[in-house]
Design a protein around this motif. Sequence first.
Motif, mmCIF file in Angstrom:
data_model
loop_
_atom_site.group_PDB
_atom_site.id
_atom_site.type_symbol
_atom_site.label_atom_id
_atom_site.label_comp_id
_atom_site.label_asym_id
_atom_site.label_seq_id
_atom_site.Cartn_x
_atom_site.Cartn_y
_atom_site.Cartn_z
ATOM 1 N N PHE A 41 106.545 26.481 23.233
ATOM 2 C CA PHE A 41 106.827 26.952 21.880
ATOM 3 C C PHE A 41 107.277 25.828 20.959
ATOM 4 C CE2 PHE A 41 107.864 31.285 23.867
ATOM 5 C CZ PHE A 41 106.569 31.723 23.671
ATOM 6 N N GLU A 42 107.785 24.739 21.524
ATOM 7 C CA GLU A 42 108.210 23.606 20.705
ATOM 8 C C GLU A 42 107.022 22.864 20.095
ATOM 9 O OE1 GLU A 42 110.742 21.465 23.424
ATOM 10 O OE2 GLU A 42 112.521 22.497 22.682
ATOM 11 N N LYS A 43 105.837 23.145 20.576
ATOM 12 C CA LYS A 43 104.631 22.536 19.997
ATOM 13 C C LYS A 43 104.255 23.318 18.739
ATOM 14 C CE LYS A 43 102.849 20.448 24.122
ATOM 15 N NZ LYS A 43 103.211 19.132 23.632
ATOM 16 N N SER A 44 104.353 22.669 17.603
ATOM 17 C CA SER A 44 104.144 23.358 16.318
ATOM 18 C C SER A 44 102.714 23.851 16.136
ATOM 19 C CB SER A 44 104.533 22.436 15.161
ATOM 20 O OG SER A 44 103.776 21.235 15.226
ATOM 21 N N ASP A 45 101.761 23.237 16.839
ATOM 22 C CA ASP A 45 100.354 23.639 16.691
ATOM 23 C C ASP A 45 99.872 24.553 17.822
ATOM 24 O OD1 ASP A 45 100.556 21.703 18.622
ATOM 25 O OD2 ASP A 45 98.890 20.478 17.901
ATOM 26 N N THR A 48 97.762 27.553 16.531
ATOM 27 C CA THR A 48 96.715 27.231 15.547
ATOM 28 C C THR A 48 95.314 27.240 16.149
ATOM 29 O OG1 THR A 48 96.946 24.861 15.963
ATOM 30 C CG2 THR A 48 98.299 25.799 14.189
ATOM 31 N N TYR A 179 109.872 33.609 22.248
ATOM 32 C CA TYR A 179 109.492 32.886 21.032
ATOM 33 C C TYR A 179 110.452 33.188 19.883
ATOM 34 C CZ TYR A 179 106.967 31.183 16.995
ATOM 35 O OH TYR A 179 106.637 30.530 15.837
ATOM 36 N N TYR A 182 113.824 31.648 20.646
ATOM 37 C CA TYR A 182 113.742 30.194 20.457
ATOM 38 C C TYR A 182 113.812 29.835 18.978
ATOM 39 C CZ TYR A 182 111.242 25.892 19.401
ATOM 40 O OH TYR A 182 110.878 24.699 18.853
ATOM 41 N N ARG A 183 113.014 30.523 18.139
ATOM 42 C CA ARG A 183 113.001 30.227 16.696
ATOM 43 C C ARG A 183 114.362 30.492 16.067
ATOM 44 N NH1 ARG A 183 110.002 26.604 15.364
ATOM 45 N NH2 ARG A 183 110.784 27.065 13.312
ATOM 46 N N TYR A 186 116.853 27.806 17.380
ATOM 47 C CA TYR A 186 116.452 26.498 16.849
ATOM 48 C C TYR A 186 116.859 26.370 15.385
ATOM 49 C CZ TYR A 186 113.503 22.528 15.589
ATOM 50 O OH TYR A 186 113.047 21.316 15.139
ATOM 51 N N ASN A 187 116.595 27.415 14.591
ATOM 52 C CA ASN A 187 116.977 27.394 13.175
ATOM 53 C C ASN A 187 118.492 27.325 13.015
ATOM 54 O OD1 ASN A 187 114.316 27.489 12.339
ATOM 55 N ND2 ASN A 187 114.285 29.707 12.155
ATOM 56 N N GLN A 190 119.512 23.805 13.645
ATOM 57 C CA GLN A 190 119.079 22.980 12.525
ATOM 58 C C GLN A 190 120.018 23.123 11.333
ATOM 59 O OE1 GLN A 190 115.027 23.730 11.312
ATOM 60 N NE2 GLN A 190 114.558 21.546 11.452
#
Length: 197
Positions: A41-45, A48, A179, A182-183, A186-187, A190
């Motif tokens: 999940f840490e992979k931003s792409d 995509t 997911y 994690y988000r 993580y936020n 941050q």
Amino acid sequence: MKWLNVLVLLIELNILWLLGLILGLFFIGLVPSTSAMIRLFEKSDLFTGYYSYVGVFKLYCHYYVETIKTCKWRVLLFPIVVSTIYLELLFIQKDQMMRAVFQWPLLILLAYVLLVLINSILIDDRSTEIWWKKAVFALMSPLVLIGESIICILLILTFAIISLAYHWFFFIAISLFLYTTYRCLYNGYQKKGLLKI
């Protein structure tokens, strides 16, 4: 097509997490499975369409094995604690009074342990400290990110209820929960400037 790809990817990750758990007979599989998912999940792409489903599988296996090699005996800590709490929950089901008093505290404790696990995985790659200092920080992190921790506990309850009501939801529940958790965490890190510990 993009949303279909995301849905299939969530189903694949859900299956990989369960296979990793089974492969490690729960005690060895819980931490590597969860760690591999979060590192993906840490992979931003990731969502995509850049990664093929086979590529995601290979990355998952790589992260799974890497976590076992890095953590060694420490992969057993969380499964032992989770199993102990689960056995306590089973034990109190026999008595109505004990269930009334201890069921919710034990469920909250279980949610706290899961949050500590996810937080420890999040900070593991971002800190150069020795493992026990990371562990202390991970134990305190639900208190540092109190708002995000409450949201994550509510997510656990919500996803569990939806999975019981709609059985098809289970096929994406674990990956979607990890997911969103994690988000959220993580936020929180941050915002507080705690990503580089």
